[in-house]
Design a protein around this motif. Structure first.
Motif, PDB file in Angstrom:
ATOM      1  N   MET A   1       0.833  -1.206   0.000  1.00 53.06           N
ATOM      2  CA  MET A   1       0.000   0.000   0.000  1.00 53.06           C
ATOM      3  C   MET A   1       0.865   1.252   0.000  1.00 53.06           C
ATOM      4  O   MET A   1       1.826   1.344   0.734  1.00 53.06           O
ATOM      5  CB  MET A   1      -0.848   0.018   1.272  1.00 53.06           C
ATOM      6  CG  MET A   1      -2.200  -0.579   1.080  1.00 53.06           C
ATOM      7  SD  MET A   1      -3.182  -0.328   2.549  1.00 53.06           S
ATOM      8  CE  MET A   1      -2.371  -1.403   3.693  1.00 53.06           C
ATOM      9  N   SER A   2       0.512   2.196  -0.776  1.00 54.17           N
ATOM     10  CA  SER A   2       1.303   3.414  -0.734  1.00 54.17           C
ATOM     11  C   SER A   2       0.384   4.595  -0.958  1.00 54.17           C
ATOM     12  O   SER A   2      -0.615   4.503  -1.663  1.00 54.17           O
ATOM     13  CB  SER A   2       2.404   3.330  -1.791  1.00 54.17           C
ATOM     14  OG  SER A   2       2.346   4.392  -2.683  1.00 54.17           O
ATOM     15  N   LEU A   3       0.714   5.682  -0.310  1.00 54.13           N
ATOM     16  CA  LEU A   3      -0.142   6.857  -0.420  1.00 54.13           C
ATOM     17  C   LEU A   3       0.157   7.574  -1.722  1.00 54.13           C
ATOM     18  O   LEU A   3       1.263   7.512  -2.248  1.00 54.13           O
ATOM     19  CB  LEU A   3       0.107   7.789   0.768  1.00 54.13           C
ATOM     20  CG  LEU A   3      -0.249   7.151   2.107  1.00 54.13           C
ATOM     21  CD1 LEU A   3       0.206   8.029   3.238  1.00 54.13           C
ATOM     22  CD2 LEU A   3      -1.737   6.907   2.196  1.00 54.13           C
ATOM     23  N   SER A   4      -0.870   8.281  -2.190  1.00 53.24           N
ATOM     24  CA  SER A   4      -0.728   8.846  -3.523  1.00 53.24           C
ATOM     25  C   SER A   4       0.142  10.098  -3.557  1.00 53.24           C
ATOM     26  O   SER A   4       0.704  10.440  -4.581  1.00 53.24           O
ATOM     27  CB  SER A   4      -2.110   9.163  -4.083  1.00 53.24           C
ATOM     28  OG  SER A   4      -2.765  10.068  -3.219  1.00 53.24           O
ATOM     29  N   ALA A   5       0.264  10.792  -2.428  1.00 48.92           N
ATOM     30  CA  ALA A   5       0.970  12.076  -2.447  1.00 48.92           C
ATOM     31  C   ALA A   5       2.465  11.882  -2.649  1.00 48.92           C
ATOM     32  O   ALA A   5       3.039  10.892  -2.242  1.00 48.92           O
ATOM     33  CB  ALA A   5       0.739  12.814  -1.151  1.00 48.92           C
ATOM     34  N   LYS A   6       3.055  12.847  -3.272  1.00 43.05           N
ATOM     35  CA  LYS A   6       4.495  12.839  -3.419  1.00 43.05           C
ATOM     36  C   LYS A   6       5.100  13.584  -2.237  1.00 43.05           C
ATOM     37  O   LYS A   6       4.485  14.465  -1.658  1.00 43.05           O
ATOM     38  CB  LYS A   6       4.900  13.511  -4.736  1.00 43.05           C
ATOM     39  CG  LYS A   6       4.527  12.695  -5.952  1.00 43.05           C
ATOM     40  CD  LYS A   6       5.363  11.414  -6.050  1.00 43.05           C
ATOM     41  CE  LYS A   6       4.644  10.318  -6.784  1.00 43.05           C
ATOM     42  NZ  LYS A   6       3.542   9.710  -6.014  1.00 43.05           N
ATOM     43  N   VAL A   7       6.314  13.204  -1.914  1.00 47.60           N
ATOM     44  CA  VAL A   7       6.959  13.742  -0.729  1.00 47.60           C
ATOM     45  C   VAL A   7       7.031  15.261  -0.733  1.00 47.60           C
ATOM     46  O   VAL A   7       6.767  15.919   0.262  1.00 47.60           O
ATOM     47  CB  VAL A   7       8.375  13.155  -0.601  1.00 47.60           C
ATOM     48  CG1 VAL A   7       9.146  13.867   0.489  1.00 47.60           C
ATOM     49  CG2 VAL A   7       8.290  11.680  -0.315  1.00 47.60           C
TER      50      VAL A   7
ATOM     51  N   GLU B   1       5.178  17.369  -2.000  1.00 47.88           N
ATOM     52  CA  GLU B   1       3.922  18.063  -2.250  1.00 47.88           C
ATOM     53  C   GLU B   1       3.630  19.178  -1.240  1.00 47.88           C
ATOM     54  O   GLU B   1       3.283  20.290  -1.628  1.00 47.88           O
ATOM     55  CB  GLU B   1       2.783  17.060  -2.219  1.00 47.88           C
ATOM     56  CG  GLU B   1       1.770  17.308  -3.297  1.00 47.88           C
ATOM     57  CD  GLU B   1       0.836  16.121  -3.441  1.00 47.88           C
ATOM     58  OE1 GLU B   1      -0.331  16.292  -3.119  1.00 47.88           O
ATOM     59  OE2 GLU B   1       1.292  15.037  -3.839  1.00 47.88           O
ATOM     60  N   SER B   2       3.828  18.846   0.032  1.00 42.79           N
ATOM     61  CA  SER B   2       3.501  19.817   1.066  1.00 42.79           C
ATOM     62  C   SER B   2       4.321  21.092   0.923  1.00 42.79           C
ATOM     63  O   SER B   2       3.790  22.201   1.004  1.00 42.79           O
ATOM     64  CB  SER B   2       3.722  19.191   2.440  1.00 42.79           C
ATOM     65  OG  SER B   2       3.928  20.181   3.398  1.00 42.79           O
TER      66      SER B   2
ATOM     67  N   TYR C   1       3.044  23.133  -2.045  1.00 49.98           N
ATOM     68  CA  TYR C   1       1.862  23.924  -1.695  1.00 49.98           C
ATOM     69  C   TYR C   1       2.275  25.168  -0.926  1.00 49.98           C
ATOM     70  O   TYR C   1       1.816  26.268  -1.183  1.00 49.98           O
ATOM     71  CB  TYR C   1       0.903  23.117  -0.824  1.00 49.98           C
ATOM     72  CG  TYR C   1       0.251  21.941  -1.515  1.00 49.98           C
ATOM     73  CD1 TYR C   1      -0.277  22.068  -2.792  1.00 49.98           C
ATOM     74  CD2 TYR C   1       0.147  20.715  -0.871  1.00 49.98           C
ATOM     75  CE1 TYR C   1      -0.878  20.989  -3.420  1.00 49.98           C
ATOM     76  CE2 TYR C   1      -0.460  19.631  -1.488  1.00 49.98           C
ATOM     77  CZ  TYR C   1      -0.967  19.774  -2.766  1.00 49.98           C
ATOM     78  OH  TYR C   1      -1.568  18.712  -3.361  1.00 49.98           O
TER      79      TYR C   1
ATOM     80  N   LEU D   1       3.900  20.610  13.022  1.00 47.71           N
ATOM     81  CA  LEU D   1       3.454  20.843  11.646  1.00 47.71           C
ATOM     82  C   LEU D   1       4.073  22.123  11.095  1.00 47.71           C
ATOM     83  O   LEU D   1       4.406  23.029  11.857  1.00 47.71           O
ATOM     84  CB  LEU D   1       1.922  20.967  11.604  1.00 47.71           C
ATOM     85  CG  LEU D   1       1.116  19.732  11.997  1.00 47.71           C
ATOM     86  CD1 LEU D   1      -0.375  20.042  11.970  1.00 47.71           C
ATOM     87  CD2 LEU D   1       1.428  18.584  11.059  1.00 47.71           C
ATOM     88  N   PRO D   2       4.210  22.181   9.753  1.00 44.53           N
ATOM     89  CA  PRO D   2       4.807  23.386   9.158  1.00 44.53           C
ATOM     90  C   PRO D   2       3.823  24.542   9.083  1.00 44.53           C
ATOM     91  O   PRO D   2       3.771  25.242   8.090  1.00 44.53           O
ATOM     92  CB  PRO D   2       5.218  22.905   7.759  1.00 44.53           C
ATOM     93  CG  PRO D   2       4.246  21.829   7.432  1.00 44.53           C
ATOM     94  CD  PRO D   2       3.892  21.166   8.737  1.00 44.53           C
TER      95      PRO D   2
END
Ligand code: ATP
Ligand code: MG
Lengths: 325, 283
Positions: free
Chosen positions: B1-7, B9-10, B13, B114-115
């Motif tokens: 299982m892997s999450l769809s977001a790329k590292v 990404e945050s 944004y 959190l950032p």
């Protein structure tokens, strides 16, 4: 990730007294130590929640003191106590974290959904988190730390308070994450947990690193296998020790009703031990061959088992594995 | 299982907008979190609203006959701006308790890891308290209208009166936030957050005209920021305002002095609270 000579003092208490270690990308490091060893303090420094009094730390190549915001963008933290909003639902908790990672609302929403499914929280996803069980909270907390798919994940006692089945499934989740390339630093008091998950173990006690290495290296340091005999009558310890002397490859030790005999003969040593004890009329309640566990590592390094610390600690949470003989 | 977001990404944004944009965005996210809880504890909401209504009724009916307004005028008309200001000032205490409760929870560790903008937790809490305050004021206004209070200064002035009132409440929330972050526990905040508000609101023109106070007390009451705000409200709502008979600056120019007080409080307490928040670790 690299910690160099980290020192942290709280008033007169020195929580960390020069801790250094390195973690390779994509591996799991277990930070192991009894209550008050300084595990949480180390994690809090590495996750930018605390500033060290001295020393340096780098996470994902970024300095935690001078570039805290960049570090925060790449890490996930699941602290010792679940950091979730009790009054929000599981879904809202995850959406909030996503939005605070600056994801667009739709993306945050999709991610929340994905994580609820993955952590088996779909059913409970729209109920306030205050009604969650301990295991559900832990899962939600871990899910929250994964919202932004972090490069480095910090888990402070991720399985404390979970039932055995939940622990095993948490281990599986952690293994899956590592397979996907995540670097993990986890703290634990459970020796078997570090044994089964960690590529590298850093043992700390009283704010100092007292040992470092792979689980196998640490075990080798402590020595080989041994026969452990639990006696029916505690006052026969002396007698049993001399009866088994012929088997021992190193000095025999004893604890409570238990005699521990370092051996090299494997299973046949057990047979010989039974014969010798039987011949001397010494009653056996349990006997078995034991390979060194991290518990032994601990005993030989600190002079006390992790479990014996439990008696002094105000929060007894130390589960020691008793290997059946 | 892997999450769809790329590292990355945050951070991508984050890079898309300025620091100020994200500070406001993060503050609003936390406001949203505080506000969606409101309807979930309806009993808390109901009692929070009943309290100021009881205040209006008690003052109006118990003191109403006993207190004479210099220069004439109806006590209920005189009273309402005073109760408004007192109620909104007490929003500061709610912020003290709310923030110090937040600080004892593990959730703050999540926020701090959190950032997000460091100010967001405080901006969120104070804005949510502002919304709560507005609902309370709206309800009190209705109660006031029922017992004979009237807005007699025209629409524009009334809008300005409410805006000034809420701005003062917002500034007081930041004072409350600073107190909440300075004390050790929500239990202490419960007292520490309230105790200073009693002298602050009672040593003023909120409930009784300052003319009736002992000589040594009058200057204190005249320069009390609460008196300036109350006088400004009375002037803008067109209610009896004997405070204007005096010659001091707040008596002559209550609106201007009020705005100055509000700005001063915000300039001092916003950075102070944010700094306290930064250094505070959860216990
Ligand atoms: N905020 C604080 N103020 C004062 N002392 C602290 C603080 N945080 C930690 N300490 C002290 O620092 C030492 C290390 O604490 P830490 O929480 O890092 O231990 P730990 O290894 O995580 O223990 P546990 O297994 O109980 O979680 C302890 O003696 C603790 O009392
Ligand atoms: Mg800890």
């Amino acid at each position: 990730m690299r910690a160099t000579d980290l020192v942290k003092r709280f008033g007169s208490v020195t929580a960390l007294d020069g801790v250094s270690f390195e973690v390779e990308k994509g591996t799991v490091t277990g930070l192991l130590g009894p209550n008050g060893a300084g595990k949480t303090t180390a994690v809090r420094i590495l996750t930018t929640l605390l500033k060290p009094n001295a020393g340096e730390a780098e996470v994902a190549g970024l300095n935690v003191v001078t570039q805290p915001d960049e570090v925060r963008g790449r890490i996930g933290l699941s602290g010792q106590y679940a950091a979730i909003d009790e009054d929000l639902t599981g879904r809202e908790n995850l959406e909030m974290v996503g939005m605070l990672f600056h994801m667009p609302r739709a993306v945050a929403r999709a991610r929340a959904n994905e994580l609820l499914v993955r952590f088996d929280l779909e059913q409970a996803g729209d109920r306030p988190a205050k009604g969650y069980s301990g295991g559900m909270r832990r899962r939600l907390d871990l899910a929250a730390s994964l919202v932004a798919n972090p490069e480095v994940l910090f888990l402070d006692e991720p399985t404390t308070g979970l039932d055995p089945r939940a622990r095993i499934s948490m281990w599986q989740v952690i293994k899956d994450l590592v397979k996907d390339g995540t670097t993990v630093l986890l703290t634990t008091q459970y020796l078997d947990e570090a044994d089964s998950l960690a590529d590298q173990i850093v043992v700390i006690d009283h704010g100092r690193v007292i040992a470092k290495g792979t689980p196998d290296q640490l075990k080798r340091e402590v020595g080989g296998e041994r026969v452990e005999v639990h006696l029916l009558k505690v006052d026969q310890i002396q007698q049993a020790t001399s009866a088994l002397q012929f088997l021992a490859t190193a000095p025999i030790t004893s604890r409570e009703d238990c005699v521990m005999v370092p051996v090299t003969g494997g299973g046949s040593s057990v047979v010989e031990a039974v014969r010798a004890l039987d011949a001397d009329g010494i009653g056996i309640s349990e006997i078995g061959l034991r390979r060194p566990t991290l518990d032994d590592v601990f005993l030989s390094l600190t002079g006390h088992t992790a479990a014996s610390e439990e008696a002094e600690a105000p929060r007894p949470r130390f589960g020691r594995r008793r290997k059946a003989a | 299982m892997s999450l769809s977001a790329k590292v990355s990404e945050s951070s991508r944004y984050t890079a898309a907008h300025s620091k100020v944009y994200w500070a406001i965005h993060d503050g609003l996210v936390v406001t949203w979190r505080d506000l969606i809880k409101l309807p979930r504890s309806p009993d808390l909401l109901v009692f929070g609203l009943i309290q100021p209504i009881i205040f209006v009724l008690l003052f109006a009916f118990v003191f109403g006959g006993a207190i004479a307004i210099p220069g004439g005028g109806d006590y209920r008309s005189y009273l309402m701006p005073g109760v408004f200001v007192q109620t909104i000032a007490f929003a500061g205490a709610a912020t003290s308790v709310g923030i110090s409760t937040d600080m004892t929870k593990g959730l703050v560790d999540r926020f701090r890891s959190l950032p997000m903008a460091r100010s967001a937790v405080l901006v969120g809490r104070t804005l949510a308290d502002l919304v709560r305050g507005s609902i309370t004021i709206a309800l009190m206004s209705l109660t006031g209208l029922l017992i004979g209070w009237r807005i007699e200064g025209g629409f524009d002035n009334a809008v300005m009166a409410y805006a000034l009132l809420l701005a003062f409440g917002y500034a007081m929330s930041w004072v409350g936030a600073t107190i909440g972050l300075s004390v050790g526990s929500p239990e202490v905040a419960q007292t520490a957050g309230f105790i200073w508000l009693f002298p602050l609101t009672f040593l003023s023109n909120a409930f009784v005209p300052t003319q009736g106070m002992p000589d040594w007390l009058q200057p204190i009451a005249e320069w009390n920021p609460v008196s300036a705000i109350v006088a400004a409200e009375r002037q803008l709502f067109g209610n009896p305002n004997p405070f204007a008979d005096g010659s001091t600056l707040p008596q002559q120019y209550p609106i201007l002095v009020s705005i100055m007080w509000i700005v001063l409080l915000l300039v001092i307490f916003m950075p102070l609270a944010v700094r306290r928040y930064r250094t505070a670790t959860t216990r």
